[in-house]
Design a protein around this motif. Structure first.
Motif, PDB file in Angstrom:
ATOM      1  N   SER A  53       0.811  -1.217   0.000  1.00 28.86           N
ATOM      2  CA  SER A  53       0.000   0.000   0.000  1.00 28.86           C
ATOM      3  C   SER A  53       0.846   1.269   0.000  1.00 28.86           C
ATOM      4  O   SER A  53       0.402   2.299  -0.497  1.00 28.86           O
ATOM      5  N   ALA A  54       2.070   1.208   0.509  1.00 27.31           N
ATOM      6  CA  ALA A  54       2.943   2.387   0.522  1.00 27.31           C
ATOM      7  C   ALA A  54       3.525   2.668  -0.868  1.00 27.31           C
ATOM      8  O   ALA A  54       4.193   3.671  -1.064  1.00 27.31           O
ATOM      9  N   GLY A  55       3.266   1.761  -1.812  1.00 25.89           N
ATOM     10  CA  GLY A  55       3.803   1.899  -3.162  1.00 25.89           C
ATOM     11  C   GLY A  55       4.998   0.998  -3.363  1.00 25.89           C
ATOM     12  O   GLY A  55       5.748   0.719  -2.432  1.00 25.89           O
ATOM     13  N   GLY A  56       5.170   0.513  -4.563  1.00 22.80           N
ATOM     14  CA  GLY A  56       6.267  -0.387  -4.872  1.00 22.80           C
ATOM     15  C   GLY A  56       5.959  -1.806  -4.441  1.00 22.80           C
ATOM     16  O   GLY A  56       4.814  -2.158  -4.154  1.00 22.80           O
ATOM     17  N   ARG A  57       7.004  -2.622  -4.397  1.00 25.01           N
ATOM     18  CA  ARG A  57       6.865  -4.020  -4.029  1.00 25.01           C
ATOM     19  C   ARG A  57       7.770  -4.345  -2.851  1.00 25.01           C
ATOM     20  O   ARG A  57       8.819  -3.741  -2.690  1.00 25.01           O
ATOM     21  N   ALA A  58       7.337  -5.354  -2.089  1.00 25.39           N
ATOM     22  CA  ALA A  58       8.125  -5.789  -0.936  1.00 25.39           C
ATOM     23  C   ALA A  58       7.939  -7.284  -0.730  1.00 25.39           C
ATOM     24  O   ALA A  58       6.936  -7.868  -1.129  1.00 25.39           O
ATOM     25  N   ILE A  59       8.917  -7.896  -0.102  1.00 26.67           N
ATOM     26  CA  ILE A  59       8.796  -9.278   0.354  1.00 26.67           C
ATOM     27  C   ILE A  59       7.923  -9.239   1.600  1.00 26.67           C
ATOM     28  O   ILE A  59       8.201  -8.492   2.538  1.00 26.67           O
ATOM     29  N   VAL A  60       6.858 -10.052   1.589  1.00 26.62           N
ATOM     30  CA  VAL A  60       5.885 -10.008   2.679  1.00 26.62           C
ATOM     31  C   VAL A  60       5.675 -11.349   3.383  1.00 26.62           C
ATOM     32  O   VAL A  60       5.024 -11.404   4.412  1.00 26.62           O
ATOM     33  N   ALA A  61       6.208 -12.432   2.803  1.00 21.50           N
ATOM     34  CA  ALA A  61       5.997 -13.745   3.417  1.00 21.50           C
ATOM     35  C   ALA A  61       7.109 -14.701   3.003  1.00 21.50           C
ATOM     36  O   ALA A  61       7.735 -14.528   1.964  1.00 21.50           O
ATOM     37  N   ARG A  62       7.334 -15.687   3.856  1.00 19.94           N
ATOM     38  CA  ARG A  62       8.251 -16.780   3.556  1.00 19.94           C
ATOM     39  C   ARG A  62       7.376 -18.020   3.346  1.00 19.94           C
ATOM     40  O   ARG A  62       6.460 -18.277   4.123  1.00 19.94           O
ATOM     41  N   ALA A  63       7.654 -18.774   2.300  1.00 23.26           N
ATOM     42  CA  ALA A  63       6.851 -19.956   1.966  1.00 23.26           C
ATOM     43  C   ALA A  63       7.736 -21.193   1.948  1.00 23.26           C
ATOM     44  O   ALA A  63       8.873 -21.143   1.469  1.00 23.26           O
ATOM     45  N   THR A  64       7.211 -22.291   2.472  1.00 23.37           N
ATOM     46  CA  THR A  64       7.917 -23.565   2.449  1.00 23.37           C
ATOM     47  C   THR A  64       7.013 -24.587   1.767  1.00 23.37           C
ATOM     48  O   THR A  64       5.881 -24.819   2.204  1.00 23.37           O
ATOM     49  N   VAL A  65       7.516 -25.183   0.696  1.00 21.85           N
ATOM     50  CA  VAL A  65       6.744 -26.150  -0.075  1.00 21.85           C
ATOM     51  C   VAL A  65       6.513 -27.409   0.754  1.00 21.85           C
ATOM     52  O   VAL A  65       7.438 -27.950   1.356  1.00 21.85           O
ATOM     53  N   THR A  66       5.261 -27.851   0.780  1.00 22.80           N
ATOM     54  CA  THR A  66       4.902 -29.078   1.498  1.00 22.80           C
ATOM     55  C   THR A  66       4.566 -30.225   0.548  1.00 22.80           C
ATOM     56  O   THR A  66       4.644 -31.385   0.929  1.00 22.80           O
ATOM     57  N   ASN A  67       4.188 -29.901  -0.694  1.00 24.94           N
ATOM     58  CA  ASN A  67       3.864 -30.924  -1.689  1.00 24.94           C
ATOM     59  C   ASN A  67       3.940 -30.278  -3.062  1.00 24.94           C
ATOM     60  O   ASN A  67       3.809 -29.050  -3.179  1.00 24.94           O
ATOM     61  N   TYR A  68       4.152 -31.072  -4.102  1.00 22.19           N
ATOM     62  CA  TYR A  68       4.224 -30.484  -5.438  1.00 22.19           C
ATOM     63  C   TYR A  68       3.872 -31.491  -6.516  1.00 22.19           C
ATOM     64  O   TYR A  68       3.855 -32.700  -6.282  1.00 22.19           O
ATOM     65  N   VAL A  69       3.533 -30.952  -7.680  1.00 21.32           N
ATOM     66  CA  VAL A  69       3.288 -31.737  -8.883  1.00 21.32           C
ATOM     67  C   VAL A  69       4.500 -31.503  -9.773  1.00 21.32           C
ATOM     68  O   VAL A  69       4.750 -30.363 -10.194  1.00 21.32           O
ATOM     69  N   ARG A  70       5.269 -32.553 -10.013  1.00 21.23           N
ATOM     70  CA  ARG A  70       6.432 -32.431 -10.905  1.00 21.23           C
ATOM     71  C   ARG A  70       5.966 -31.957 -12.271  1.00 21.23           C
ATOM     72  O   ARG A  70       4.832 -32.219 -12.663  1.00 21.23           O
ATOM     73  N   THR A  71       6.854 -31.311 -13.010  1.00 18.25           N
ATOM     74  CA  THR A  71       6.506 -30.848 -14.347  1.00 18.25           C
ATOM     75  C   THR A  71       6.023 -32.033 -15.181  1.00 18.25           C
ATOM     76  O   THR A  71       6.683 -33.069 -15.246  1.00 18.25           O
ATOM     77  N   MET A  72       4.837 -31.848 -15.768  1.00 17.07           N
ATOM     78  CA  MET A  72       4.219 -32.910 -16.561  1.00 17.07           C
ATOM     79  C   MET A  72       3.395 -32.294 -17.683  1.00 17.07           C
ATOM     80  O   MET A  72       2.999 -31.141 -17.605  1.00 17.07           O
ATOM     81  N   GLU A  73       3.138 -33.075 -18.707  1.00 14.09           N
ATOM     82  CA  GLU A  73       2.287 -32.616 -19.789  1.00 14.09           C
ATOM     83  C   GLU A  73       0.838 -32.889 -19.430  1.00 14.09           C
ATOM     84  O   GLU A  73       0.504 -33.969 -18.940  1.00 14.09           O
ATOM     85  N   VAL A  74      -0.021 -31.892 -19.665  1.00 13.12           N
ATOM     86  CA  VAL A  74      -1.468 -32.054 -19.478  1.00 13.12           C
ATOM     87  C   VAL A  74      -2.150 -31.687 -20.792  1.00 13.12           C
ATOM     88  O   VAL A  74      -1.715 -30.785 -21.499  1.00 13.12           O
ATOM     89  N   LYS A  75      -3.218 -32.387 -21.101  1.00 19.41           N
ATOM     90  CA  LYS A  75      -3.870 -32.232 -22.403  1.00 19.41           C
ATOM     91  C   LYS A  75      -4.971 -31.185 -22.429  1.00 19.41           C
ATOM     92  O   LYS A  75      -5.447 -30.802 -23.500  1.00 19.41           O
ATOM     93  N   SER A  76      -5.405 -30.712 -21.244  1.00 20.49           N
ATOM     94  CA  SER A  76      -6.511 -29.756 -21.188  1.00 20.49           C
ATOM     95  C   SER A  76      -6.477 -29.001 -19.859  1.00 20.49           C
ATOM     96  O   SER A  76      -5.847 -29.452 -18.899  1.00 20.49           O
ATOM     97  N   PRO A  77      -7.202 -27.869 -19.796  1.00 18.49           N
ATOM     98  CA  PRO A  77      -7.309 -27.167 -18.502  1.00 18.49           C
ATOM     99  C   PRO A  77      -7.936 -28.055 -17.429  1.00 18.49           C
ATOM    100  O   PRO A  77      -7.554 -27.990 -16.264  1.00 18.49           O
ATOM    101  N   GLU A  78      -8.875 -28.892 -17.822  1.00 21.27           N
ATOM    102  CA  GLU A  78      -9.526 -29.787 -16.862  1.00 21.27           C
ATOM    103  C   GLU A  78      -8.536 -30.800 -16.297  1.00 21.27           C
ATOM    104  O   GLU A  78      -8.564 -31.088 -15.093  1.00 21.27           O
ATOM    105  N   GLU A  79      -7.650 -31.311 -17.147  1.00 23.24           N
ATOM    106  CA  GLU A  79      -6.643 -32.256 -16.661  1.00 23.24           C
ATOM    107  C   GLU A  79      -5.658 -31.554 -15.729  1.00 23.24           C
ATOM    108  O   GLU A  79      -5.244 -32.116 -14.711  1.00 23.24           O
ATOM    109  N   ALA A  80      -5.292 -30.315 -16.052  1.00 22.27           N
ATOM    110  CA  ALA A  80      -4.398 -29.549 -15.168  1.00 22.27           C
ATOM    111  C   ALA A  80      -5.046 -29.390 -13.795  1.00 22.27           C
ATOM    112  O   ALA A  80      -4.412 -29.640 -12.757  1.00 22.27           O
TER     113      ALA A  80
END
Length: 150
Positions: free
Chosen positions: A51-78
């Motif tokens: 809100s003060a203008g510009g950009r800032a780091i506001v949070a630290r995130a730690t991944v708990t699970n992920y989908v490895r890079t894969m091919e998907v055939k449609s938005p529904e499959e994604a």
């Protein structure tokens, strides 16, 4: 880049639990991108407009699970890949909200199949930390910096 560099993700808002994803055309190589690092326990920072203008780091995130890079055939499959791997009783995105998402709408209009990568993370508020390099992010939405340490 140094091994001491920290990854920062451009974001439009964050929550205590979140899901992030990227879709792209086969053959496109997102750069910079935490290809080798993105897996459970990977920690990165979230940057957003403040809100003060510009950009800032506001949070630290730690991944708990992920989908490895894969091919998907449609938005529904994604959506289904993300739902099956990352959603539970505490965190879900209804299919209608997925379809209404501006990013997904843009990607849905592009040719398919596409590549999908997705992750779920636990976040905690930090900062805000304002750094000059946060004003310009690469197209990938990821930035590496040695100016902030985890």
């Amino acid at each position: 880049m140094s091994n001491d560099d920290t990854w920062i993700r451009l974001h439009t808002g964050w929550a205590p639990r979140e899901v992030g994803w990227a879709l792209w055309q086969p053959g496109y190589v997102a750069h910079p991108w935490p290809r080798d690092e993105l897996r459970p326990a990977f920690t990165f920072y979230l940057c957003q407009d403040i809100s003060a203008g510009g950009r800032a780091i506001v949070a630290r995130a730690t991944v708990t699970n992920y989908v490895r890079t894969m091919e998907v055939k449609s938005p529904e499959e994604a959506y289904q890949q993300i739902a099956d791997t990352l959603f539970d009783d505490d965190l879900t995105i209804p299919p209608e909200d997925w379809r209404a998402n501006r990013y997904n709408g843009h990607k849905s209009a592009a040719p398919w199949p596409q590549q999908l990568t997705a992750w779920r993370a636990e976040t905690e508020e930090v900062g805000p930390y304002v750094l000059p390099e946060l004003n310009s992010f690469p197209r990938s939405g990821w930035l590496r910096s040695s100016r902030i340490a985890l």
